[in-house]
Write a protein that holds these residues in place. Structure first.
Motif, short mmCIF file in Angstrom:
data_model
loop_
_atom_site.label_atom_id
_atom_site.label_comp_id
_atom_site.label_asym_id
_atom_site.label_seq_id
_atom_site.Cartn_x
_atom_site.Cartn_y
_atom_site.Cartn_z
N LYS A 166 0.67 -1.21 0.08
CA LYS A 166 0.12 -0.01 0.00
C LYS A 166 1.04 1.18 -0.07
CE LYS A 166 -3.92 -2.33 2.30
NZ LYS A 166 -4.88 -2.08 3.33
N MET A 167 0.25 2.42 -0.57
CA MET A 167 1.05 3.78 -0.54
C MET A 167 1.00 4.37 0.84
SD MET A 167 0.29 4.62 -4.59
CE MET A 167 1.28 6.01 -4.61
N HIS A 168 1.65 5.43 0.48
CA HIS A 168 1.54 6.23 2.05
C HIS A 168 0.28 6.65 2.29
CE1 HIS A 168 2.60 9.36 4.86
NE2 HIS A 168 4.03 8.88 4.59
N PRO A 169 -0.32 6.46 3.80
CA PRO A 169 -1.60 6.88 4.14
C PRO A 169 -1.79 8.26 4.11
CG PRO A 169 -0.01 6.48 6.00
CD PRO A 169 0.69 6.43 4.75
N LEU A 170 -0.89 9.19 3.52
CA LEU A 170 -1.44 10.56 3.34
C LEU A 170 -2.62 10.77 2.20
CD1 LEU A 170 2.24 12.45 3.44
CD2 LEU A 170 0.34 12.45 5.00
N LEU A 171 -2.38 9.77 1.33
CA LEU A 171 -3.47 9.71 0.31
C LEU A 171 -4.89 9.67 0.78
CD1 LEU A 171 -1.75 8.11 -2.77
CD2 LEU A 171 -2.72 10.19 -2.82
N TRP A 172 -4.67 8.61 1.90
CA TRP A 172 -6.15 8.49 2.62
C TRP A 172 -6.70 9.79 3.35
CZ3 TRP A 172 -10.53 6.84 2.67
CH2 TRP A 172 -11.33 6.68 3.52
N ASN A 173 -5.62 10.58 4.02
CA ASN A 173 -6.11 11.56 4.70
C ASN A 173 -6.37 12.77 3.64
OD1 ASN A 173 -5.20 10.50 6.90
ND2 ASN A 173 -3.12 11.42 6.97
N LEU A 174 -5.93 12.87 2.49
CA LEU A 174 -6.36 13.81 1.42
C LEU A 174 -7.72 13.54 0.96
CD1 LEU A 174 -3.25 14.35 -0.81
CD2 LEU A 174 -4.71 16.01 0.55
N THR A 175 -8.13 12.06 0.99
CA THR A 175 -9.35 11.53 0.62
C THR A 175 -10.52 11.96 1.69
OG1 THR A 175 -8.70 9.78 -0.64
CG2 THR A 175 -10.67 9.72 -0.11
N ARG A 176 -10.25 11.99 2.91
CA ARG A 176 -11.24 12.04 3.92
C ARG A 176 -11.46 13.40 4.51
NH1 ARG A 176 -9.22 8.77 9.25
NH2 ARG A 176 -6.96 9.25 9.17
N PHE A 177 -10.23 14.04 4.29
CA PHE A 177 -10.12 15.26 5.07
C PHE A 177 -10.07 16.46 4.30
CE2 PHE A 177 -9.09 12.46 9.05
CZ PHE A 177 -10.28 12.65 9.53
N HIS A 178 -9.80 16.27 3.11
CA HIS A 178 -9.50 17.66 2.26
C HIS A 178 -10.62 18.52 2.19
CE1 HIS A 178 -8.23 20.13 -1.04
NE2 HIS A 178 -7.01 19.71 -0.71
N PRO A 179 -10.35 19.92 2.50
CA PRO A 179 -11.52 20.82 2.54
C PRO A 179 -12.51 20.79 1.38
CG PRO A 179 -9.48 21.75 3.39
CD PRO A 179 -9.00 20.44 2.98
N PHE A 180 -11.62 20.49 0.28
CA PHE A 180 -12.68 20.66 -0.99
C PHE A 180 -13.63 19.42 -1.03
CE2 PHE A 180 -13.67 19.09 -5.52
CZ PHE A 180 -14.03 20.29 -6.03
N TRP A 181 -13.26 18.20 -0.42
CA TRP A 181 -14.08 17.10 -0.62
C TRP A 181 -15.03 17.00 0.54
CZ3 TRP A 181 -13.91 15.35 -5.24
CH2 TRP A 181 -12.77 15.31 -5.84
N ALA A 182 -14.70 17.79 1.72
CA ALA A 182 -15.53 18.00 2.73
C ALA A 182 -16.76 18.90 2.22
CB ALA A 182 -14.90 18.45 3.96
N LEU A 183 -16.15 20.07 1.59
CA LEU A 183 -17.36 21.01 0.79
C LEU A 183 -18.43 20.17 0.37
CD1 LEU A 183 -18.54 23.73 0.70
CD2 LEU A 183 -16.82 24.12 -1.32
N ILE A 184 -17.97 19.22 -0.80
CA ILE A 184 -18.69 18.56 -1.49
C ILE A 184 -19.98 17.83 -0.74
CG2 ILE A 184 -19.02 16.45 -3.10
CD1 ILE A 184 -17.96 18.81 -4.51
N GLU A 185 -19.33 17.20 0.28
CA GLU A 185 -20.51 16.35 1.30
C GLU A 185 -21.43 17.44 1.97
OE1 GLU A 185 -18.63 13.18 3.27
OE2 GLU A 185 -18.04 12.17 1.52
#
Length: 278
Positions: free
Chosen positions: A83-102
């Motif tokens: 698996k790749m670095h967990p930072l990608l997962w942090n970008l997925t679940r906590f990035h402000p833009f994706w949070a705005l979408i939800e």
């Protein structure tokens, strides 16, 4: 970064305190967009337009989860690939833009309920229990041979079904004889527990680090606490959340201070994102 609420934009440095601060950082950005960029647009839509907006945002959210799953090789099934670095997962679940979408998905759902006509309210509606059971049943897909991971299940099934549950239970509240699940969640016990949800969300991480993070727990207790300690940890979180809710969240002085800060920020930022003259 923690004090300026910018930590969610810097995934490598974001978890300065605990994960809830990422949420607060993303929430701060989303709230800045609401008065001018989001709420007026959603308010101007028809019911059909709001439904299309929700469906479109769901598709965008799913696309992002699929993109992450393929890039990070985040699969349900056991694979030999590293698996790749967990930072990608942090970008997925906590990035402000994706949070705005939800968050906009939630606003669209609220607007849909607001657009109900008297005829819509008088019609019989689906029992909220159906959507409640369906939402949590979707999590069982993790146990199947199909390659559904948490991110995809959440984006394509759980969030839409849970949103339908919330709108359904709201409509059921207005019925002459609400269904049992509506009475249950509207009862005094569940309302009291609901008031503890946000304080517990904020506090469970720091409290957990005291008992379970090896570096800290070894200095304080000699070792990290065993699994059998979890009920005590949960009770401590509940107690701390209760006191935080009673003596901070409900505190009138805190409310007054927050109101003054909000009014000041509103006065100096009014019209900031509008493309019109003051």
């Amino acid at each position: 970064l923690n004090f300026t609420m910018l930590q969610a934009w810097f995934p490598k440095e974001a978890e300065i305190w605990n994960q809830p601060t990422w949420f607060l950082s993303a929430l701060t950005f989303a709230n800045l967009t609401m008065p001018t960029a989001v709420l007026p647009g959603v308010a101007s839509m028809s019911r059909k337009g709001v439904e299309k907006l929700f469906a479109g945002l769901t598709a965008i959210s799913l696309l992002q989860k699929v993109s992450y799953s393929e890039t990070a090789r985040f699969h349900s099934n056991s694979l030999d690939q590293p698996k790749m670095h967990p930072l990608l997962w942090n970008l997925t679940r906590f990035h402000p833009f994706w949070a705005l979408i939800e968050m906009v998905m939630g606003i669209a759902a609220c607007r849909e309920v607001m657009l109900d006509t008297p005829e819509d309210r008088s019609r019989p509606h689906v029992n909220p229990m159906v959507y409640f059971a369906a939402a949590y049943s979707s999590l069982l897909l993790r146990l199947t041979r199909f390659d559904f991971n948490d991110a995809i299940i959440r984006g394509v099934l759980f969030v839409p079904l849970w949103t339908k549950f919330l709108t359904s239970i709201h409509r059921d509240c207005l019925a002459a004889n609400p269904r049992p699940i509506t009475k249950f969640f509207g009862g005094k016990t569940m309302s009291s527990l609901g008031s503890l949800a946000f304080p517990m969300f904020i506090l469970h991480g720091p409290i957990g680090q005291v008992f379970y993070k090896k570096v800290i727990a070894r200095k304080l207790w000699g070792k990290a606490m065993p699994n059998s300690f979890f009920p005590i940890y949960l009770a401590i979180c509940l107690l701390a959340s209760h006191f935080t809710n009673e003596y901070f969240v409900k505190n009138k002085k805190v409310a007054q201070m927050s109101g003054k800060v909000a009014a000041f920020l509103g006065s100096i930022t009014q019209g900031m994102l509008k493309d019109t003259s003051a």
